[in-house]
Design a protein around this motif. Sequence first.
Motif, PDB file in Angstrom:
ATOM      1  N   ALA A 298     -22.803  22.112  -2.051  1.00  0.00           N
ATOM      2  CA  ALA A 298     -24.111  22.735  -1.803  1.00  0.00           C
ATOM      3  C   ALA A 298     -25.169  21.667  -1.585  1.00  0.00           C
ATOM      4  CB  ALA A 298     -24.505  23.639  -2.970  1.00  0.00           C
ATOM      5  N   THR A 299     -26.127  21.982  -0.770  1.00  0.00           N
ATOM      6  CA  THR A 299     -27.269  21.090  -0.568  1.00  0.00           C
ATOM      7  C   THR A 299     -28.540  21.919  -0.606  1.00  0.00           C
ATOM      8  OG1 THR A 299     -28.212  19.370   0.867  1.00  0.00           O
ATOM      9  CG2 THR A 299     -27.245  21.283   1.952  1.00  0.00           C
ATOM     10  N   ASP A 300     -29.577  21.357  -1.177  1.00  0.00           N
ATOM     11  CA  ASP A 300     -30.855  22.045  -1.309  1.00  0.00           C
ATOM     12  C   ASP A 300     -31.858  21.495  -0.305  1.00  0.00           C
ATOM     13  OD1 ASP A 300     -29.788  23.456  -3.404  1.00  0.00           O
ATOM     14  OD2 ASP A 300     -30.599  22.136  -4.948  1.00  0.00           O
ATOM     15  N   MET A 301     -32.568  22.404   0.360  1.00  0.00           N
ATOM     16  CA  MET A 301     -33.576  22.015   1.347  1.00  0.00           C
ATOM     17  C   MET A 301     -34.935  22.576   0.935  1.00  0.00           C
ATOM     18  SD  MET A 301     -31.332  22.963   4.722  1.00  0.00           S
ATOM     19  CE  MET A 301     -30.799  24.484   3.928  1.00  0.00           C
ATOM     20  N   LEU A 302     -35.933  21.704   0.909  1.00  0.00           N
ATOM     21  CA  LEU A 302     -37.295  22.150   0.641  1.00  0.00           C
ATOM     22  C   LEU A 302     -37.849  22.799   1.898  1.00  0.00           C
ATOM     23  CD1 LEU A 302     -39.792  22.283  -1.182  1.00  0.00           C
ATOM     24  CD2 LEU A 302     -40.419  20.000  -0.313  1.00  0.00           C
TER      25      LEU A 302
ATOM     26  N   THR B 108     -27.171  21.923   8.504  1.00  0.00           N
ATOM     27  CA  THR B 108     -28.545  22.062   8.018  1.00  0.00           C
ATOM     28  C   THR B 108     -29.469  20.966   8.551  1.00  0.00           C
ATOM     29  OG1 THR B 108     -27.974  20.799   6.010  1.00  0.00           O
ATOM     30  CG2 THR B 108     -27.809  23.207   5.906  1.00  0.00           C
ATOM     31  N   LYS B 109     -28.926  20.082   9.356  1.00  0.00           N
ATOM     32  CA  LYS B 109     -29.756  19.007   9.897  1.00  0.00           C
ATOM     33  C   LYS B 109     -30.884  19.571  10.743  1.00  0.00           C
ATOM     34  CE  LYS B 109     -29.455  14.606  12.374  1.00  0.00           C
ATOM     35  NZ  LYS B 109     -28.539  13.664  13.078  1.00  0.00           N
ATOM     36  N   ASN B 110     -30.570  20.559  11.566  1.00  0.00           N
ATOM     37  CA  ASN B 110     -31.608  21.177  12.399  1.00  0.00           C
ATOM     38  C   ASN B 110     -32.581  22.000  11.565  1.00  0.00           C
ATOM     39  OD1 ASN B 110     -30.495  20.103  14.741  1.00  0.00           O
ATOM     40  ND2 ASN B 110     -29.161  21.873  15.065  1.00  0.00           N
TER      41      ASN B 110
END
Length: 219
Positions: free
Chosen positions: A187-191, A58-60
């Motif tokens: 899990a990770t949340d991205m705005l 999810t870094k990109n």
Amino acid sequence: MYKKAGNIKIKLFAAVCFLILTALFVFTYYRNIVMPVIYNSCEGYIGALASDCVNIATKNVTAQDYYYGDYVEVIKADDGSIVMLKSNMVNINLLSRNTVDAVQQEINKTKTLDIAVPSGDFSGINLLLGKGRDIYVTVIPIGSADCYFYSTFTEAGINQTVHRLYLRAVAAYTVALPFRDLELSYATDMLIAENVIVGKIPEIYLDAAGANSGLDLVA
């Protein structure tokens, strides 16, 4: 002769009892000491592996610029009142699919995992925890990726609401171990985007296309 036969039976009975007691001891030791140590070690390794997969994949995603209007359209009536928030399912599904693919690619890079466990951990003695030569346990983690959108609403003043759109990426692993399977996920949340909506938010405003999309836009 009968006495000799009787001695053989006694010895045979004693040997059987010894084997049964040994088997019970080994089973109890394996189940109550060895397996909990392996479970705990697997949880640490798999948890770190899952978090790395999600964060790298999810870094990109987080590095890109996203615009609120690409995912949600605010529809107003002639008098300026908000009628509904219409989700753009084409863009939402595209971003979801790309994120899942990226996470799954990271998951697929790990075929087997060698977990180092200090031999002292298998003694069941607290003073020996973390000591001794490492014993390597090889496991085969089976992973899967998933993601979904959700949103939050925060009051920002009189008749103003901040609508934030998030994407949650999940990496889930299953490891087949004796007695029970080990299942872990991270899990990770991205705005993705946010917008200040001026006007009263209606109670229900999802269009039919977005109602079953997994995008929670209901306040």
